[in-house]
Write a protein that holds these residues in place. Structure first.
Motif, PDB file in Angstrom:
ATOM      1  N   SER A 153      13.605  13.829   9.659  1.00  0.00           N
ATOM      2  CA  SER A 153      13.774  12.760   8.668  1.00  0.00           C
ATOM      3  C   SER A 153      13.142  13.196   7.358  1.00  0.00           C
ATOM      4  N   VAL A 158       2.748   2.081   6.714  1.00  0.00           N
ATOM      5  CA  VAL A 158       4.057   2.430   7.278  1.00  0.00           C
ATOM      6  C   VAL A 158       4.201   1.814   8.673  1.00  0.00           C
ATOM      7  N   PHE A 216       6.554  -0.791   7.224  1.00  0.00           N
ATOM      8  CA  PHE A 216       7.751   0.052   7.128  1.00  0.00           C
ATOM      9  C   PHE A 216       7.967   0.838   8.425  1.00  0.00           C
ATOM     10  N   SER A 270      10.422   1.446  10.116  1.00  0.00           N
ATOM     11  CA  SER A 270      11.639   2.271  10.144  1.00  0.00           C
ATOM     12  C   SER A 270      11.387   3.664   9.560  1.00  0.00           C
ATOM     13  N   LEU A 271      10.251   3.834   8.877  1.00  0.00           N
ATOM     14  CA  LEU A 271       9.954   5.126   8.258  1.00  0.00           C
ATOM     15  C   LEU A 271       8.947   5.949   9.068  1.00  0.00           C
ATOM     16  N   HIS A 305       9.374   9.589   9.441  1.00  0.00           N
ATOM     17  CA  HIS A 305       9.148  10.413   8.252  1.00  0.00           C
ATOM     18  C   HIS A 305       7.715  10.949   8.191  1.00  0.00           C
ATOM     19  N   LEU A 330       8.323   3.723  -0.913  1.00  0.00           N
ATOM     20  CA  LEU A 330       8.725   3.515   0.485  1.00  0.00           C
ATOM     21  C   LEU A 330       9.988   2.662   0.567  1.00  0.00           C
ATOM     22  N   GLU A 331      10.088   1.685  -0.306  1.00  0.00           N
ATOM     23  CA  GLU A 331      11.308   0.858  -0.327  1.00  0.00           C
ATOM     24  C   GLU A 331      12.507   1.690  -0.762  1.00  0.00           C
ATOM     25  N   GLU A 373      13.601   3.598   2.221  1.00  0.00           N
ATOM     26  CA  GLU A 373      14.313   2.703   3.150  1.00  0.00           C
ATOM     27  C   GLU A 373      15.731   2.425   2.672  1.00  0.00           C
ATOM     28  N   ASN A 374      15.890   2.339   1.355  1.00  0.00           N
ATOM     29  CA  ASN A 374      17.204   2.015   0.798  1.00  0.00           C
ATOM     30  C   ASN A 374      18.062   3.252   0.552  1.00  0.00           C
TER      31      ASN A 374
END
Lengths: 116, 534
Positions: B273, B288, B292, B294-295, B298, B403-404, B407-408
């Motif tokens: 990732s 995170v 976050f 979902s990250l 990473h 971080l956003e 994610e996007n």
């Protein structure tokens, strides 16, 4: 729904109002055993019971119960009223029994849930 | 809290609950969480009424110790012949009078056990019964672990409410004039400490002093070496530290450089990732894992530089670390291997300052010390490498923005990220006196030689999403609570003004339903249900 709005719609008589006239009574718990009521009691919960006793009021005080509904037209005695006023617990009285009172409350809250 | 002690009369129904009320008053005085008070009241009331209903009389004692409420209820008989039977739900020997009053359901002892963290009962027929229970004052049973090193001195709070708005995970509340941190949300950054004007929020361990000994292995981060003003180089501070009488002194800079090199190699050869997030700052790892999840893939699977130093130097002697922030302290004191002693930068400065004064003439200019030196951090920190491959971001708001963006799917051009909770990275924690830009400039102007033992260390355990809040252990009740939160939120103004002490209207709705705060905390709340009629 506010307890003060719920009472007339469910045919309940308001004996005394609680610490917050806007207290929400969107959940109801009915029972006739102190242990069951203890487990269910909490803020925003209307307890419905036929246990009109000083012990019920003591339990309500300890658990911060905002409102109690006594069934079968049981009238709280002076001791109960004094405790309710000291700790600002609302007391409502129903002329019907436990089952019928719960039915009325369920109907009112269900209508509220579905909206106009 | 003083010990609460009250006699209980056998058969004294009128007074039943009076002892429990005393316990409740004490819990309210210390601002205990309403959910904890509720559990305590159920257990105490059941125990007290057992004495009233079944015994000749007894007493209830309660006290607070080690963040716990301890309650002991004893009676003078007649005692319980079969405790296993008494513990069975539905079994009761209550009198007709007790049953008439609503007792005697046979749920008393099971209720006590259910609502307490520790429970014990012993009884002798003819002598009496002793029941004791303990309830943790932090309602962690429903929450994730969330260990942190931030502490609260509630008596200092002036209710500026800055902390409520500064926290990036909405972990801070100021209800009833007392700040509180929700452990399961706290990421152990120092955002709340940085904005607190009264010192209410602080890092634990401020009293720890540096006590040098011949076997002391002192580990210092670069930022702690450049807090002594112009003309006092990091190298000179290191010499003064060594002269304190410690066995060894290590600087974590080279360990951070080793981590950076390892992360770059990981990004080039192993990472699935991208961009890869370096675990250089534990607060960002916590962020995170909390906000976050979902990250998580990473995150590069290494420990932070100072943690690597701890793993490698562990066992060498009496390890003493200078921790720059709460999350460093937590990571060090919660390590799997033996925890080192941890002091804060102020304690390190207090040990060094007297030596600087006494040898004021022997100054070393940063500029002269740097002259002719190669970068001690090697190629990994060569500015040309960093510009092309490593993006450093400092400050929580910027980090959250980045971080956003990941994610996007808006960060495909990035390779390796070094994200720090503090502005200017580890030169910016609020525990440091110097401006972070000045300190970083002074460090870069004259860094001491790198530690030859430095290397990166892989993590043994994988990163994992942090367990968040469960509204209730019972899923049905949890769903009901969620509906109530949603409904209540719609009756709140939605301005997130924070005047109630919660960071947002959504947070207040959740706090209200979970019983952390009274239902009328918002002065601008519309009556519940009003929105349905419009």
């Amino acid at each position: 729904m506010r307890a003060s709005d719920l009472a007339p719609r469910a045919g309940l008589r308001v004996v005394t109002l609680g610490r917050n006239p806007n207290v929400s009574a969107d959940q109801v718990y009915a029972g006739d055993r102190i242990s069951d009521l203890l487990n269910a009691a909490g803020e925003c919960i209307l307890l419905v019971t036929n246990l009109a006793s000083a012990q019920l009021m003591r339990m309500a005080e300890l658990l911060d119960v905002p409102a109690i509904c006594l069934v079968n037209e049981q009238t709280p005695d002076d001791n109960m009223l004094r405790t309710a006023q000291e700790h600002a617990t609302a007391i409502l009285v129903s002329s019907a029994g436990l089952f019928e009172t719960c039915g009325r409350l369920h109907r009112c809250l269900n209508e509220e849930e579905q909206g106009p | 809290m003083r010990t609460v002690c009250r006699q209980i009369q056998g058969g004294g129904y009128e007074e039943g609950g009076a002892a429990s009320r005393l316990v409740k008053e004490q819990l309210k005085r210390i601002g205990a969480d309403p959910a904890v008070v509720r559990r305590a009241m159920i257990a105490a009331y059941e125990a007290e009424m057992n004495v009233v209903i079944h015994s000749h009389g007894g007493e209830l004692r309660a006290w607070l110790e080690d963040d716990c409420l301890h309650v002991e209820v004893t009676d003078t008989g007649p005692g319980i012949p079969n405790i296993d039977q008494a513990m069975s739900p539905g079994y009761s020997t209550a009198s007709a009078k007790a049953r008439e009053l609503g007792f005697g359901a046979g749920m008393g002892l099971p209720n006590i056990r259910k609502n307490t963290d520790e429970f014990a009962i012993e009884s002798k027929v003819g002598e009496g019964t002793r029941l004791s229970f303990t309830i943790g004052l932090k309602p962690q049973a429903l929450y994730g672990s969330g260990r942190n090193s931030i502490r609260i001195a509630a008596e200092k709070c002036r209710q500026s409410l800055r902390c409520v708005h500064a926290c990036p995970t909405q972990a801070v509340r100021v209800f009833r004039g007392k700040p509180d941190i929700l452990d399961y949300l706290c990421i152990d950054c120092s955002a709340c400490i940085a904005v607190c004007p009264s010192g209410t929020l602080h890092v634990t361990g401020t009293a720890a002093e540096l006590k040098p000994g011949a076997d002391t292995v002192l580990v210092v981060p670069p930022a702690a070496l450049v807090q002594f003003g112009p003309g006092v180089s990091a190298e000179r501070v290191l010499r003064e530290a060594a002269a304190l009488g410690v066995g060894e002194v290590h600087v974590t800079a080279a360990w951070d450089a080793a981590l950076q090199q390892a992360v770059l190699e990981y990004a080039a050869s192993e990472a699935s990732s991208r961009p890869v997030i370096s675990p250089v700052c534990p607060a960002i790892v916590n962020l995170v894992e909390t906000r976050f999840p979902s990250l998580i893939s990473h995150l590069a699977p290494f420990v932070a530089g100072f943690e690597a130093a701890h793993r490698v130097l562990n066992g060498r002697g009496a390890l003493v670390f200078v921790a720059l922030c709460p999350c460093q302290r937590t990571a060090l004191t919660g390590a799997d291997s033996a925890a080192p002693e941890v002091i804060l930068p102020a304690a390190f400065s207090a040990a060094i300052f007297p030596r600087l004064k006494s040898s004021a003439g022997a100054r070393t200019c940063p500029e002269t010390a740097a002259a002719g030196d190669e970068s001690p951090l090697g190629d990994a920190t060569d500015p040309r490498v960093m510009r092309s491959e490593v993006l450093r971001v400092g400050g929580l708001q910027h980090v959250i923005n980045v971080l956003e963006a990941i994610e996007n799917g808006l960060a495909g051009d990035l390779s390796v990220l070094e994200l720090y909770a503090c502005d200017q990275g580890c030169f910016g924690p609020p525990l440091l006196a110097s401006d972070p830009h000045l300190a970083l400039w002074r460090w870069e102007a004259a860094p001491p030689p790198p530690d030859p033992e430095a290397r990166a260390v892989r993590r043994a355990a994988a990163f994992a999403p942090r367990r968040g809040l469960r509204l209730d252990e019972d899923m049905r009740k949890a769903i009901q609570k969620l509906a109530r939160i949603d409904k209540l939120q719609r009756s709140l103004p939605g301005s997130d003004c924070g005047i109630c002490g919660a960071p947002s209207c959504a947070a207040l709705a959740e706090d209200t339903v979970l019983g952390r705060v009274a239902a009328d905390a918002c002065p601008r709340q519309r009556p519940t249900g009003e929105e349905d009629t419009k």
